[in-house]
Design a protein around this motif. Sequence first.
Motif, PDB file in Angstrom:
ATOM      1  N   TYR A  88       3.427  24.648 -33.311  1.00  0.00           N
ATOM      2  CA  TYR A  88       4.069  25.462 -34.255  1.00  0.00           C
ATOM      3  C   TYR A  88       4.558  26.798 -33.427  1.00  0.00           C
ATOM      4  O   TYR A  88       3.610  27.811 -32.782  1.00  0.00           O
ATOM      5  N   PRO A  89       5.795  27.229 -33.636  1.00  0.00           N
ATOM      6  CA  PRO A  89       6.301  28.062 -32.615  1.00  0.00           C
ATOM      7  C   PRO A  89       5.975  29.495 -32.813  1.00  0.00           C
ATOM      8  O   PRO A  89       5.694  30.454 -31.929  1.00  0.00           O
ATOM      9  N   GLN A 118       8.515  27.977 -24.898  1.00  0.00           N
ATOM     10  CA  GLN A 118       8.160  26.764 -25.756  1.00  0.00           C
ATOM     11  C   GLN A 118       8.598  27.227 -27.332  1.00  0.00           C
ATOM     12  O   GLN A 118       9.262  26.427 -28.069  1.00  0.00           O
ATOM     13  N   ALA A 119       8.379  28.559 -27.556  1.00  0.00           N
ATOM     14  CA  ALA A 119       8.540  28.903 -29.023  1.00  0.00           C
ATOM     15  C   ALA A 119      10.150  29.085 -28.936  1.00  0.00           C
ATOM     16  O   ALA A 119      10.816  28.947 -30.105  1.00  0.00           O
ATOM     17  N   ALA A 120      10.719  29.879 -27.820  1.00  0.00           N
ATOM     18  CA  ALA A 120      12.107  30.082 -27.851  1.00  0.00           C
ATOM     19  C   ALA A 120      12.875  28.751 -28.120  1.00  0.00           C
ATOM     20  O   ALA A 120      14.067  28.715 -28.742  1.00  0.00           O
ATOM     21  N   GLN A 121      12.521  27.647 -27.488  1.00  0.00           N
ATOM     22  CA  GLN A 121      13.221  26.369 -27.593  1.00  0.00           C
ATOM     23  C   GLN A 121      13.408  25.814 -28.971  1.00  0.00           C
ATOM     24  O   GLN A 121      14.155  25.193 -29.321  1.00  0.00           O
ATOM     25  N   LYS A 122      12.301  26.041 -29.640  1.00  0.00           N
ATOM     26  CA  LYS A 122      12.317  25.937 -31.144  1.00  0.00           C
ATOM     27  C   LYS A 122      13.174  26.657 -31.902  1.00  0.00           C
ATOM     28  O   LYS A 122      12.958  26.594 -33.203  1.00  0.00           O
ATOM     29  N   GLY A 123      13.848  27.653 -31.550  1.00  0.00           N
ATOM     30  CA  GLY A 123      14.562  28.599 -32.240  1.00  0.00           C
ATOM     31  C   GLY A 123      14.018  29.906 -33.042  1.00  0.00           C
ATOM     32  O   GLY A 123      14.907  30.451 -33.722  1.00  0.00           O
ATOM     33  N   ALA A 125      13.802  33.166 -33.009  1.00  0.00           N
ATOM     34  CA  ALA A 125      14.593  34.408 -32.502  1.00  0.00           C
ATOM     35  C   ALA A 125      13.967  35.317 -31.816  1.00  0.00           C
ATOM     36  O   ALA A 125      14.368  35.913 -30.740  1.00  0.00           O
ATOM     37  N   SER A 126      12.753  35.897 -32.438  1.00  0.00           N
ATOM     38  CA  SER A 126      11.903  36.661 -31.616  1.00  0.00           C
ATOM     39  C   SER A 126      11.331  36.492 -30.150  1.00  0.00           C
ATOM     40  O   SER A 126      11.419  37.138 -29.353  1.00  0.00           O
ATOM     41  N   ALA A 127      11.144  34.928 -30.136  1.00  0.00           N
ATOM     42  CA  ALA A 127      10.759  34.469 -28.876  1.00  0.00           C
ATOM     43  C   ALA A 127      11.975  34.460 -27.730  1.00  0.00           C
ATOM     44  O   ALA A 127      11.632  34.599 -26.591  1.00  0.00           O
ATOM     45  N   GLN A 128      12.942  33.917 -28.569  1.00  0.00           N
ATOM     46  CA  GLN A 128      14.267  33.921 -27.582  1.00  0.00           C
ATOM     47  C   GLN A 128      14.571  35.366 -27.000  1.00  0.00           C
ATOM     48  O   GLN A 128      15.192  35.444 -25.893  1.00  0.00           O
ATOM     49  N   PHE A 129      14.456  36.504 -27.854  1.00  0.00           N
ATOM     50  CA  PHE A 129      14.483  37.682 -27.479  1.00  0.00           C
ATOM     51  C   PHE A 129      13.619  37.939 -26.247  1.00  0.00           C
ATOM     52  O   PHE A 129      13.891  38.704 -25.265  1.00  0.00           O
ATOM     53  N   ASN A 130      12.281  37.839 -26.581  1.00  0.00           N
ATOM     54  CA  ASN A 130      11.180  38.347 -25.428  1.00  0.00           C
ATOM     55  C   ASN A 130      11.504  37.452 -24.334  1.00  0.00           C
ATOM     56  O   ASN A 130      11.192  37.932 -23.113  1.00  0.00           O
ATOM     57  N   TYR A 154      21.441  33.463 -27.903  1.00  0.00           N
ATOM     58  CA  TYR A 154      20.854  32.751 -28.914  1.00  0.00           C
ATOM     59  C   TYR A 154      20.299  33.643 -29.957  1.00  0.00           C
ATOM     60  O   TYR A 154      20.652  33.359 -30.921  1.00  0.00           O
ATOM     61  N   ALA A 155      19.521  34.684 -29.504  1.00  0.00           N
ATOM     62  CA  ALA A 155      18.704  35.456 -30.410  1.00  0.00           C
ATOM     63  C   ALA A 155      19.913  36.420 -31.230  1.00  0.00           C
ATOM     64  O   ALA A 155      19.951  36.363 -32.586  1.00  0.00           O
TER      65      ALA A 155
END
Length: 246
Positions: A88-89, A118-123, A125-130, A154-155
């Motif tokens: 769960y991302p 892992q969380a970023a790969q699931k889309g 946005a906050s994880a992609q930014f971090n 991506y984010a």
Amino acid sequence: MNTKILLLSLTLLTSFSVFSQGNDLERGVYELNRGEFQAAIEQFRPLVSEGYAPAQYQMALVYQHGYSVPKDPMKALELFNLAAEQDYPDAQFELALLYAAGELVKKDLTKAFELTHQAAQKGLASAQFNLAVMYANGTGVKQDHFTATRWYKYAANQNYALAQYNLALLYSEGKGVEKSTELSYIWNTIAAWNGYPNAEKSRLMDERELSVRKIEENIDKANKLYRKIKEQQDNQAKMVEKQRFY
């Protein structure tokens, strides 16, 4: 024939169970957001017992912040871990923040990077930014401005204003991308439209290096890109809504 009927029945029961879990979770989140914490907990607890990851995550937040229950950071950590183990991302990202800060767990930047990735790969946005920030700063991973730019994009394309602003900064400085005042101006403009205050200041600084014609052209480009991003957001929201009924 009997086997087929049995399999069909099991499929229908499973579908109904997932549908019911989703509805109960949604009601719990609704109650949580309006401050009716006990009502939210009543919705979450049975789902947690069933091992439903989204409910485990929400209940972890309840214990983390002490919503009508005594604050219990270790219980929150346990539930975050249970949800993260189910990929769960949101839970993976929350754990990443804890490992990065060294809160409740021993500080481990490599682990924080892995969970964020892992969380970023699931889309998320906050994880992609971090993740982009981690690549840009070399936190838990080798510094890589090119890869940072990719994750900022991506984010940013999910309308994450801070990612849009940071992406503009990279274009302004030429880090990980070819230096471009025009692209810096476009992303600063979109971030400013999304209410990020520093973006407006940066946008005005970009304007000093652009002609009136270029400013007009790039405002038009920003408009088109922003509309595309918003359309994508609307389509994703419709897909999520549709999935609730199937």
